[in-house]
Enzyme design. Structure first.
Site, PDB file in Angstrom:
ATOM      1  N   CYS A 160      40.780  73.615 113.813  1.00  0.00           N
ATOM      2  CA  CYS A 160      39.912  73.912 114.948  1.00  0.00           C
ATOM      3  C   CYS A 160      40.442  73.090 116.112  1.00  0.00           C
ATOM      4  O   CYS A 160      40.264  71.878 116.157  1.00  0.00           O
ATOM      5  CB  CYS A 160      38.449  73.555 114.678  1.00  0.00           C
ATOM      6  SG  CYS A 160      37.420  73.782 116.151  1.00  0.00           S
TER       7      CYS A 160
ATOM      8  N   CYS B 158      37.257  71.706 118.540  1.00  0.00           N
ATOM      9  CA  CYS B 158      36.473  70.526 118.156  1.00  0.00           C
ATOM     10  C   CYS B 158      36.625  70.314 116.658  1.00  0.00           C
ATOM     11  O   CYS B 158      37.548  69.650 116.227  1.00  0.00           O
ATOM     12  CB  CYS B 158      35.017  70.638 118.580  1.00  0.00           C
ATOM     13  SG  CYS B 158      34.216  72.195 118.177  1.00  0.00           S
ATOM     14  N   SER B 159      35.746  70.896 115.858  1.00  0.00           N
ATOM     15  CA  SER B 159      35.813  70.637 114.429  1.00  0.00           C
ATOM     16  C   SER B 159      35.107  71.731 113.651  1.00  0.00           C
ATOM     17  O   SER B 159      34.520  71.462 112.612  1.00  0.00           O
ATOM     18  CB  SER B 159      35.164  69.287 114.123  1.00  0.00           C
ATOM     19  OG  SER B 159      33.891  69.235 114.749  1.00  0.00           O
ATOM     20  N   CYS B 160      35.139  72.957 114.136  1.00  0.00           N
ATOM     21  CA  CYS B 160      34.512  74.070 113.422  1.00  0.00           C
ATOM     22  C   CYS B 160      35.165  74.184 112.040  1.00  0.00           C
ATOM     23  O   CYS B 160      36.386  74.066 111.909  1.00  0.00           O
ATOM     24  CB  CYS B 160      34.667  75.372 114.193  1.00  0.00           C
ATOM     25  SG  CYS B 160      33.882  75.306 115.823  1.00  0.00           S
TER      26      CYS B 160
END
Lengths: 121, 201
Positions: free
Chosen positions: B105, B108-110
């Protein structure tokens, strides 16, 4: 700040054993509050991803990612401000009340907001 | 915070701000502290890559399920009661002889929480997020995975709406294995694409 040792590896792309899911309880609480507020329909997950992205792409983000939940918390605060759900001044004042309460609480006793010697609420 | 306190307590500034938010939101009736505890417990102990490993093992064992997973991963995964909370769609990407899949991702941090739990620290850190797209082969080598140069690497960039699950190739020598036994060969990293399925001992 020395809060980061628990997060372990500082190498570029660490291998092997990972840190615990949450390094400290507040990280778990910040995470869970975000999920709960989303469940309640107060923001969409896309809005959340945008807020988080805005924080993690700021210059100075740690290479090893240990400050991830600090960004998470900043994103949550900014989203709550923009949604009119928690004003920054209110959060600042309440955080100070919690810090005063912590100082006034004898070691080993649970920290309660009621222990704040200068309640302003 | 490294100094010790014998006489009083100190909240670190982040902990104090989180408590402040909890207090304010609880007073407004927007969150319920008991529900917060349930969510923490769920993500710390109940959801994790075992869920994803069961999905992969079922796909290896059951061609009809694999086909469903390929066409509609959201529904195929939900059928095993692994349901995303963010209304996200899932896509399963299958490794083949020709192509290896890698998930990142960049934003961000999906991450596919419902099948993998919460992401490892490195997945959220800037080096992986920036380099997985630019130099996937180099990144995989740092994970100890050297792929033949003839193998294509396809990188999938997750979003809030669409998350990816890598289905690694089934190792040889596992004919007739139960799904449970197969699932033990499927690591979290294999489902992100930074590793392959384990070889049978």
């Amino acid at each position: 700040m020395s809060r980061r040792e628990a997060n372990g590896p500082a190498v570029d792309l660490p291998l092997g054993v990972d840190a615990a899911v949450f390094a400290e309880p507040w990280q778990a609480e910040a995470f869970a509050m975000t999920v709960a507020l989303h469940d309640k329909g107060l923001f969409s997950w896309s809005e959340w991803a945008q807020a988080l992205s805005a924080q993690v792409k700021k210059p100075g983000a740690a290479i090893d990612g240990h400050d991830y939940y600090e960004h998470w918390l900043a994103a949550l605060e900014s989203l709550l401000v923009s949604k009119g759900l928690a004003a920054k001044a209110d959060v600042d004042a309440m955080a100070e009340a919690w810090e005063r309460a912590a100082h006034a609480t004898p070691h080993g006793k649970p920290i309660l907001l009621e222990n704040d010697p200068r309640p302003t609420r | 915070m490294s100094h010790d306190h014998d006489h009083d307590n100190e909240l670190d500034p982040f902990a104090a701000r989180v408590r402040a938010l909890e207090t304010i939101l609880t007073r407004k009736g927007l969150i319920d502290p008991a529900a917060i505890d349930v969510i923490v417990d769920t993500y710390e102990t109940r959801i994790g890559p075992r869920n994803g490993a069961k999905v992969v093992a079922k796909a290896w064992s059951d061609p009809a399920y694999a086909d469903w997973l390929r066409r509609d991963a959201t529904a195929a995964i939900e059928s095993l009661s692994y349901t995303g909370r963010q209304g996200e769609h899932m896509q399963a990407v299958f490794n083949t002889e020709d192509t290896h899949n890698l998930v990142v991702c960049t934003l961000c941090s999906c991450y596919p929480w419902s099948v993998l739990g919460l992401p490892p620290v490195w997945y959220k850190a800037p080096p992986y997020r920036s380099r997985a797209v630019i130099d996937p082969r180099g990144v995989l080598e740092e994970f100890g995975l050297t792929l033949p140069t003839t193998k294509k690497i396809r990188v999938w960039d997750s979003t809030a709406e669409l998350r990816y699950l890598v289905v690694p190739m089934r190792p040889d020598g596992t004919e007739g294995w139960s799904e449970e036994r197969l699932a033990d060969l499927v690591s979290r990293d294999a489902m992100i694409g930074t590793a392959l399925a384990r070889q049978p001992a």
